[in-house]
Design a protein around this motif. Structure first.
Motif, PDB file in Angstrom:
ATOM      1  N   UNK A  16       2.796 -18.424   0.836  1.00 14.49           N
ATOM      2  CA  UNK A  16       2.120 -17.577   1.278  1.00 14.49           C
ATOM      3  C   UNK A  16       1.866 -16.054   1.630  1.00 14.49           C
ATOM      4  N   UNK A  17       3.753 -15.930   2.215  1.00 14.56           N
ATOM      5  CA  UNK A  17       4.621 -14.820   2.842  1.00 14.56           C
ATOM      6  C   UNK A  17       5.318 -14.348   1.497  1.00 14.56           C
ATOM      7  N   UNK A  18       5.865 -15.568   0.407  1.00 14.85           N
ATOM      8  CA  UNK A  18       6.401 -15.247  -0.436  1.00 14.85           C
ATOM      9  C   UNK A  18       6.018 -14.272  -1.771  1.00 14.85           C
ATOM     10  N   UNK A  19       4.308 -14.666  -1.765  1.00 16.87           N
ATOM     11  CA  UNK A  19       4.015 -13.768  -2.284  1.00 16.87           C
ATOM     12  C   UNK A  19       3.503 -12.303  -2.332  1.00 16.87           C
ATOM     13  N   UNK A  20       3.338 -12.263  -1.381  1.00 25.43           N
ATOM     14  CA  UNK A  20       3.787 -11.113  -0.630  1.00 25.43           C
ATOM     15  C   UNK A  20       4.940 -10.087  -1.151  1.00 25.43           C
ATOM     16  N   UNK A  21       6.011 -10.491  -0.631  1.00 26.00           N
ATOM     17  CA  UNK A  21       7.065  -9.834  -1.586  1.00 26.00           C
ATOM     18  C   UNK A  21       6.819  -9.880  -2.691  1.00 26.00           C
ATOM     19  N   UNK A  22       6.991 -10.685  -3.325  1.00 22.15           N
ATOM     20  CA  UNK A  22       6.596 -10.485  -5.267  1.00 22.15           C
ATOM     21  C   UNK A  22       5.423  -9.017  -5.705  1.00 22.15           C
ATOM     22  N   UNK A  23       4.274  -8.933  -4.888  1.00 17.25           N
ATOM     23  CA  UNK A  23       3.368  -7.892  -4.693  1.00 17.25           C
ATOM     24  C   UNK A  23       4.412  -6.449  -4.588  1.00 17.25           C
ATOM     25  N   UNK A  24       4.634  -6.623  -3.087  1.00 17.96           N
ATOM     26  CA  UNK A  24       5.568  -5.497  -3.226  1.00 17.96           C
ATOM     27  C   UNK A  24       6.635  -5.011  -3.637  1.00 17.96           C
ATOM     28  N   UNK A  25       6.877  -5.701  -3.991  1.00 15.73           N
ATOM     29  CA  UNK A  25       8.404  -5.161  -5.696  1.00 15.73           C
ATOM     30  C   UNK A  25       7.807  -4.748  -6.917  1.00 15.73           C
ATOM     31  N   UNK A  26       6.690  -5.068  -7.327  1.00 13.00           N
ATOM     32  CA  UNK A  26       5.765  -4.624  -7.943  1.00 13.00           C
ATOM     33  C   UNK A  26       5.017  -3.084  -7.722  1.00 13.00           C
ATOM     34  N   UNK A  27       5.071  -3.018  -6.301  1.00 14.41           N
ATOM     35  CA  UNK A  27       4.836  -1.847  -6.794  1.00 14.41           C
ATOM     36  C   UNK A  27       5.261  -0.600  -6.038  1.00 14.41           C
ATOM     37  N   UNK A  28       6.931  -1.210  -6.355  1.00 18.86           N
ATOM     38  CA  UNK A  28       7.534  -0.459  -5.716  1.00 18.86           C
ATOM     39  C   UNK A  28       8.537  -0.098  -7.076  1.00 18.86           C
ATOM     40  N   UNK A  29       7.708  -0.525  -8.743  1.00 19.30           N
ATOM     41  CA  UNK A  29       8.981   0.338  -9.544  1.00 19.30           C
ATOM     42  C   UNK A  29       8.914   1.172  -9.949  1.00 19.30           C
ATOM     43  N   UNK A  30       7.705   1.860  -9.697  1.00 18.86           N
ATOM     44  CA  UNK A  30       8.758   3.275  -9.888  1.00 18.86           C
ATOM     45  C   UNK A  30       9.684   3.726  -9.339  1.00 18.86           C
ATOM     46  N   UNK A  31       9.230   4.315  -8.280  1.00 17.44           N
ATOM     47  CA  UNK A  31      10.864   4.123  -7.440  1.00 17.44           C
ATOM     48  C   UNK A  31      12.373   3.077  -8.556  1.00 17.44           C
ATOM     49  N   UNK A  32      12.242   2.114  -8.284  1.00 17.18           N
ATOM     50  CA  UNK A  32      13.471   1.201  -8.662  1.00 17.18           C
ATOM     51  C   UNK A  32      13.899   1.531 -10.196  1.00 17.18           C
ATOM     52  N   UNK A  33      12.835   1.794 -11.068  1.00 14.35           N
ATOM     53  CA  UNK A  33      13.090   2.889 -12.318  1.00 14.35           C
ATOM     54  C   UNK A  33      13.477   4.223 -12.934  1.00 14.35           C
ATOM     55  N   UNK A  34      13.199   4.562 -11.162  1.00 12.68           N
ATOM     56  CA  UNK A  34      14.204   5.826 -11.273  1.00 12.68           C
ATOM     57  C   UNK A  34      15.384   5.830 -10.888  1.00 12.68           C
ATOM     58  N   UNK A  35      15.826   4.890 -10.199  1.00 15.83           N
ATOM     59  CA  UNK A  35      17.437   4.253  -9.396  1.00 15.83           C
ATOM     60  C   UNK A  35      17.509   3.952 -10.366  1.00 15.83           C
ATOM     61  N   UNK A  36      17.249   3.466 -11.950  1.00 16.86           N
ATOM     62  CA  UNK A  36      17.781   2.475 -12.195  1.00 16.86           C
ATOM     63  C   UNK A  36      18.504   3.455 -13.509  1.00 16.86           C
ATOM     64  N   UNK A  37      17.662   4.180 -13.895  1.00 14.66           N
ATOM     65  CA  UNK A  37      17.385   5.226 -14.673  1.00 14.66           C
ATOM     66  C   UNK A  37      19.290   6.340 -14.128  1.00 14.66           C
ATOM     67  N   UNK A  38      19.242   6.659 -12.980  1.00 13.55           N
ATOM     68  CA  UNK A  38      20.290   7.556 -12.511  1.00 13.55           C
ATOM     69  C   UNK A  38      21.801   6.573 -12.947  1.00 13.55           C
ATOM     70  N   UNK A  39      21.496   5.321 -11.949  1.00 10.65           N
ATOM     71  CA  UNK A  39      22.429   4.120 -12.098  1.00 10.65           C
ATOM     72  C   UNK A  39      23.142   3.778 -14.387  1.00 10.65           C
ATOM     73  N   UNK A  40      22.445   3.770 -14.891  1.00 12.03           N
ATOM     74  CA  UNK A  40      22.874   3.952 -15.938  1.00 12.03           C
ATOM     75  C   UNK A  40      23.014   5.256 -16.490  1.00 12.03           C
TER      76      UNK A  40
END
Length: 271
Positions: free
Chosen positions: A30-54
């Motif tokens: 049950x708690x692991x599902x919360x982790x997966x949901x939380x990752x989905x909620x930060x896709x915009x932040x993740x995208x910005x960081x990845x673009x800079x890494x690239x």
């Protein structure tokens, strides 16, 4: 908003020692599902960081991870998977952990309390403004990580982070913060659980999306992977057969003569 360590709050589950194995598994799931949901909620932040890494890596820079304990181990793990998976040089993605390699197998918890050591370790690798540094720390407060990021930022080195609390000190010294809020852990304060799961998922996204953008994947295939065992050699043969239509014997010959999957396919296409 004030900084609060959500990762240290009491678990949503109690009396764990009284529960059956199945009840424990259900609670953790049950708690692991919360982790997966939380990752989905930060896709915009993740995208910005990845673009800079690239951008940094396309211009010849390197990706550094820095962390302590579980977070540090996850960074080292992700970095170590890049050469066999994508064919990169070991120096392209570097993971640093408080306490050094010894801390990968042994608990060296006090190593994370040194605010200067993180920057010292980075300087030993000659980190510079062409590179990018990502701090990994569930709490968002780890001194080893905080010190390294702070000094990197002062020296014009792009910074990012993966933390599990909002408005943390580490996020404040990160140009591209990812604040993935997973909530209290199943075992109170044990951030090796949900926080670690969320961090690993985001690390997967960072290196995988980056390496795809750098041309190490064709279709969905690892054309630059290191053929270091029989399983990978077999996978390489299948990729070459699929891409060229040749039989197994010729696929093996092409791979041997051209040093790997990419070379084999390129050589065939030049005929």
């Amino acid at each position: 908003m004030m900084f609060q360590k959500i990762t240290e709050k009491d678990s949503n589950h109690n009396d764990l020692e009284k529960k059956s194995v199945r009840e424990l598994i259900d609670g953790m799931y049950c708690e692991d599902q919360n982790a997966l949901k939380a990752v989905g909620e930060v896709k915009d932040q993740t995208e910005k960081l990845i673009k800079k890494v690239v951008k940094q890596l396309k211009n010849g820079g390197r990706l550094f991870y820095i962390g302590a304990g579980t977070s540090g181990r996850l960074g080292v793990l992700d970095a170590s998977e890049c050469p066999p998976t994508f064919g990169t040089e070991p120096e392209k993605v570097i993971g640093l952990i408080a306490g050094g390699d010894y801390a990968l197998r042994h608990s060296v918890e006090s190593a994370e309390d040194d605010t200067k050591k993180g920057w010292d370790d980075l300087q030993e690798k000659f980190i510079n403004s062409h590179d990018i540094l990502i701090g990994i720390a569930a709490s968002g407060t780890t001194p080893y990580v905080l010190g390294g990021l702070s000094e990197a930022q002062k020296n014009g080195i792009p910074t990012g982070c993966i933390v599990c609390n909002l408005n943390s000190p580490i996020a404040k010294v990160s140009d591209f913060p990812i604040e993935v809020i997973v909530g209290p852990e199943f075992v109170t304060g044990s951030s090796r659980m949900k926080a670690g799961t969320a961090q690993k998922l985001i690390l997967n996204s960072i290196t995988t999306a980056t390496m795809i953008n750098l041309g190490h994947i064709k279709g969905s295939k690892m054309i630059d992977m290191k053929l270091s065992n029989e399983k990978l050699k077999g996978r390489a043969e299948l990729i070459v057969i699929e891409a060229t239509g040749v039989d197994l014997v010729l696929a093996q010959k092409l791979i041997k003569e051209n040093g790997g999957v990419r070379g084999a396919i390129d050589a065939f296409n030049k005929k």
